[in-house]
Scaffold this motif. Structure first.
Motif, mmCIF file in Angstrom:
data_model
loop_
_atom_site.group_PDB
_atom_site.id
_atom_site.type_symbol
_atom_site.label_atom_id
_atom_site.label_comp_id
_atom_site.label_asym_id
_atom_site.label_seq_id
_atom_site.Cartn_x
_atom_site.Cartn_y
_atom_site.Cartn_z
ATOM 1 N N ALA A 1 0.848 -1.053 0.394
ATOM 2 C CA ALA A 1 0.358 -0.141 -0.174
ATOM 3 C C ALA A 1 0.871 1.359 -0.244
ATOM 4 O O ALA A 1 0.747 2.242 -0.765
ATOM 5 C CB ALA A 1 -0.917 0.011 1.588
ATOM 6 N N VAL A 2 2.027 1.385 0.991
ATOM 7 C CA VAL A 2 2.501 2.375 0.906
ATOM 8 C C VAL A 2 3.542 2.874 -0.721
ATOM 9 O O VAL A 2 3.452 3.540 -1.258
ATOM 10 C CB VAL A 2 4.304 1.787 1.789
ATOM 11 N N ILE A 3 3.932 1.330 -0.900
ATOM 12 C CA ILE A 3 4.462 2.022 -2.671
ATOM 13 C C ILE A 3 4.079 2.285 -3.312
ATOM 14 O O ILE A 3 3.370 3.076 -4.545
ATOM 15 C CB ILE A 3 5.239 0.394 -3.471
ATOM 16 N N VAL A 4 1.814 2.188 -3.231
ATOM 17 C CA VAL A 4 1.607 2.128 -4.911
ATOM 18 C C VAL A 4 1.231 3.404 -3.911
ATOM 19 O O VAL A 4 1.240 4.735 -5.267
ATOM 20 C CB VAL A 4 -0.010 1.310 -4.273
ATOM 21 N N ASN B 1 9.572 -4.157 7.032
ATOM 22 C CA ASN B 1 8.148 -4.606 7.170
ATOM 23 C C ASN B 1 7.829 -2.334 7.311
ATOM 24 O O ASN B 1 6.255 -3.199 7.170
ATOM 25 C CB ASN B 1 7.844 -5.581 7.067
ATOM 26 N N HIS B 2 7.855 -1.715 7.646
ATOM 27 C CA HIS B 2 6.779 -0.351 8.703
ATOM 28 C C HIS B 2 6.339 -0.933 9.000
ATOM 29 O O HIS B 2 5.091 -0.292 9.807
ATOM 30 C CB HIS B 2 6.050 -0.018 7.472
ATOM 31 N N GLU B 3 6.209 -1.673 10.287
ATOM 32 C CA GLU B 3 5.805 -2.542 11.045
ATOM 33 C C GLU B 3 6.610 -1.327 12.540
ATOM 34 O O GLU B 3 8.019 -0.801 12.619
ATOM 35 C CB GLU B 3 6.042 -3.982 11.979
ATOM 36 N N SER B 4 5.651 -0.890 13.759
ATOM 37 C CA SER B 4 5.875 0.110 14.236
ATOM 38 C C SER B 4 6.358 -0.072 15.821
ATOM 39 O O SER B 4 4.927 -0.502 15.991
ATOM 40 C CB SER B 4 5.884 1.703 14.022
ATOM 41 N N PRO C 1 -4.410 5.900 14.321
ATOM 42 C CA PRO C 1 -4.546 4.440 15.092
ATOM 43 C C PRO C 1 -3.361 4.688 16.054
ATOM 44 O O PRO C 1 -2.104 3.855 14.871
ATOM 45 C CB PRO C 1 -5.095 3.324 14.183
ATOM 46 N N ILE C 2 -3.710 3.655 17.388
ATOM 47 C CA ILE C 2 -2.768 2.843 17.920
ATOM 48 C C ILE C 2 -3.659 1.261 18.085
ATOM 49 O O ILE C 2 -4.334 1.822 18.724
ATOM 50 C CB ILE C 2 -2.908 3.565 18.475
ATOM 51 N N ARG C 3 -2.926 0.543 17.447
ATOM 52 C CA ARG C 3 -3.203 -0.877 17.841
ATOM 53 C C ARG C 3 -2.677 -1.529 19.166
ATOM 54 O O ARG C 3 -3.575 -2.197 18.939
ATOM 55 C CB ARG C 3 -2.604 -1.867 16.419
ATOM 56 N N GLU C 4 -2.280 -1.112 19.388
ATOM 57 C CA GLU C 4 -1.649 -1.906 21.265
ATOM 58 C C GLU C 4 -1.209 -0.837 22.055
ATOM 59 O O GLU C 4 -0.325 0.295 21.463
ATOM 60 C CB GLU C 4 -0.419 -3.074 20.616
ATOM 61 N N ILE D 1 5.646 14.216 17.188
ATOM 62 C CA ILE D 1 5.809 12.777 16.809
ATOM 63 C C ILE D 1 5.386 12.467 15.700
ATOM 64 O O ILE D 1 5.889 11.383 14.363
ATOM 65 C CB ILE D 1 4.995 12.376 18.000
ATOM 66 N N MET D 2 4.331 13.157 15.227
ATOM 67 C CA MET D 2 3.856 12.744 13.544
ATOM 68 C C MET D 2 4.074 13.468 12.633
ATOM 69 O O MET D 2 4.615 12.510 11.344
ATOM 70 C CB MET D 2 2.127 13.070 13.976
ATOM 71 N N GLU D 3 5.649 14.080 12.775
ATOM 72 C CA GLU D 3 6.283 14.945 11.609
ATOM 73 C C GLU D 3 7.261 13.054 10.892
ATOM 74 O O GLU D 3 7.649 12.941 10.092
ATOM 75 C CB GLU D 3 7.165 15.762 11.687
ATOM 76 N N ALA D 4 7.884 12.534 12.592
ATOM 77 C CA ALA D 4 8.736 10.957 11.926
ATOM 78 C C ALA D 4 8.071 10.373 12.141
ATOM 79 O O ALA D 4 8.176 9.223 11.051
ATOM 80 C CB ALA D 4 9.241 11.259 13.994
ATOM 81 N N VAL D 5 6.549 10.363 12.112
ATOM 82 C CA VAL D 5 5.849 9.342 11.727
ATOM 83 C C VAL D 5 5.022 8.822 10.301
ATOM 84 O O VAL D 5 5.474 8.611 10.082
ATOM 85 C CB VAL D 5 4.457 9.243 12.357
ATOM 86 N N GLN D 6 5.868 10.614 9.453
ATOM 87 C CA GLN D 6 5.243 10.548 8.403
ATOM 88 C C GLN D 6 6.680 10.528 7.551
ATOM 89 O O GLN D 6 6.332 10.116 6.970
ATOM 90 C CB GLN D 6 4.377 11.985 8.065
ATOM 91 N N ASP D 7 7.179 10.762 8.415
ATOM 92 C CA ASP D 7 8.758 10.450 7.563
ATOM 93 C C ASP D 7 9.014 8.960 7.080
ATOM 94 O O ASP D 7 9.514 8.687 6.098
ATOM 95 C CB ASP D 7 9.697 10.889 8.111
ATOM 96 N N ALA D 8 8.276 8.311 7.911
ATOM 97 C CA ALA D 8 8.747 6.381 8.204
ATOM 98 C C ALA D 8 7.193 6.311 7.545
ATOM 99 O O ALA D 8 7.761 4.973 6.929
ATOM 100 C CB ALA D 8 8.865 6.514 10.008
ATOM 101 N N GLY D 9 7.017 7.187 6.826
ATOM 102 C CA GLY D 9 5.592 6.317 6.178
ATOM 103 C C GLY D 9 4.840 5.832 6.686
ATOM 104 O O GLY D 9 4.080 4.794 6.042
ATOM 105 N N LEU D 10 4.437 5.954 8.397
ATOM 106 C CA LEU D 10 3.395 4.869 8.873
ATOM 107 C C LEU D 10 2.102 5.194 8.649
ATOM 108 O O LEU D 10 1.467 6.624 8.394
ATOM 109 C CB LEU D 10 3.437 5.061 10.386
ATOM 110 N N GLN D 11 1.095 4.558 8.271
ATOM 111 C CA GLN D 11 0.035 4.423 8.445
ATOM 112 C C GLN D 11 -0.898 4.101 9.893
ATOM 113 O O GLN D 11 -1.815 4.797 10.405
ATOM 114 C CB GLN D 11 -0.754 3.440 7.450
#
Ligand SMILES: [Zn+2]
Ligand SMILES: [Zn+2]
Length: 372
Positions: free
Chosen positions: A4-7, A50-53, A108-111, A72-82
């Motif tokens: 998804a990130v590549i697309v 694999n973009h697991e964070s 979203p925060i999954r855990e 924190i969101m600037e780093a999240v975006q730099d890393a391409g995280l959803q």
């Protein structure tokens, strides 16, 4: 996820042309670690190939929450995280959980991982745990970490080595030798929550690092004496902001880090005692700091090229002598402010143990060859 990130990247490229490529700088096949400036709090983001964070802590509360969540969101975006796959709140201090509600409104925060109930009654934490946290975790996984647990992340070995005041009893594989620094240990503690921090050891191939939150000297002793249950690491992360209630020789020297990255503030951490311990640590090549700290002065600071952030109103010169910290409490003057543009220190580790540290402010970067 990866696809998804590549697309998305290809679409962006097609729409905007190469001049507006997204700001992702993730190297393929590497573990990225962003040490984010949250003004003497903690926010450290691990991103696998694999973009697991995994995010450790979310910066400060109150008026600072939006600023720190934004950083924190600037780093999240730099890393391409959803999304954030795993979030550790190391302990219930405002400089660690403070920005959480703000951050959770942005991604979203999954855990959610924590050490269990707050042990240090106080309005900020008690109010948060009663009224806000239950809503945040309601639709996600919630894990109370125990020393010895693993946090499942593909390609990464993440182990909880301290939590809720307990430390691992069994050495990590290959560790467990007697620790020669234990004989000179001087006990120190701080409060009820710092020693309960969730601390993790992370291995990616041959690369090893550790982040113990704000774990205090007495728990460092429990973890490292009489036998060193961790072994050695390439990089020591956090260092409790560089404060002297942590960072004993039994920990720092015995871990034999080649690089230390300190999450200090403008007037928090970088204390002379800690600087002496770090600079005299056998095998240490460089200390990197999130900030110039007035508590260091020129006497103890590292060269500016290893420091990510300055202050909003920069003095023309840094005083030679360290400035003693004012007595804590409501009468203390505020520390030098830094609310402007903040920079991270980014570490990129390869499976063979090679790693590169980059100062986002001045683009200074240094590569460290694989360790032993
Ligand atoms: Zn700052
Ligand atoms: Zn802290």
């Amino acid at each position: 996820m990866h696809r998804a990130v590549i697309v998305l990247s290809v679409l962006t490229l097609a729409a905007c042309g190469p001049a507006l490529l997204p700001a992702q700088t993730k190297a393929p096949g590497a573990l990225d670690i962003y040490v984010i400036d949250v003004e003497g709090g903690n926010a450290t983001l691990f991103v696998t190939p694999n973009h697991e964070s995994l995010l450790m802590d979310t910066g400060n509360a109150g008026a600072a929450a939006a600023r720190d969540a934004g950083r924190i969101m600037e780093a999240v975006q730099d890393a391409g995280l959803q999304q954030i796959d795993h979030l550790i709140i190391t302990h219930w201090h405002g400089d660690h959980f403070g920005g959480l509600a703000e951050l959770a409104s942005k991604i979203p925060i999954r855990e959610f991982i924590d050490h269990g109930p707050n042990a240090q009654p106080g309005e900020l934490a008690d109010n948060f745990l009663q009224n806000t946290y239950p809503q945040l975790i309601a639709k996600s996984k919630h894990t109370v970490a125990k020393a010895g647990d693993k946090i499942a992340m593909a390609g990464l070995d993440v182990r909880v080595v301290t939590s809720d005041g307990e430390t691992i009893k069994t050495p990590l594989p290959g560790a467990g030798k007697p620790n020669p620094y234990c004989a000179n240990f001087k006990p120190a503690d701080a409060n009820a929550e710092d020693p309960r921090s969730v601390g993790i050891y992370v291995a990616y191939g041959k690369f090893r690092t550790i982040h113990l939150g704000d774990v205090t000297k007495n728990k460092e002793f429990a973890l490292m004496c009489p036998n060193n249950k961790i072994g050695v690491v390439d990089v020591l992360l956090g260092l409790h902001h560089g404060q002297a209630s942590s960072n004993s020789q039994v920990l720092v020297h015995a871990l034999h880090p080649r690089v230390a990255i300190m999450n200090n503030g403008t007037r928090k951490g970088g204390e002379p005692e800690v600087m002496k311990t770090v600079f005299s640590s056998p095998g240490l090549e460089d200390l990197w700091e999130l900030h110039f700290s007035v508590l260091s002065g020129q006497e103890y600071t590292v060269p500016g090229m290893f420091i990510a952030n300055i202050v909003d109103d920069q003095q023309s010169a840094m005083p030679i002598a360290p400035v003693p910290a004012p007595p804590p409490g409501p009468g203390a003057p505020p520390p030098p402010a830094h609310n402007g543009k903040a920079y991270w220190i980014k570490l990129t580790a390869e499976k063979d143990g090679t790693f590169t540290v980059t100062n986002q402010r001045n683009r200074f970067s240094k590569t460290y060859g694989a360790g032993l």
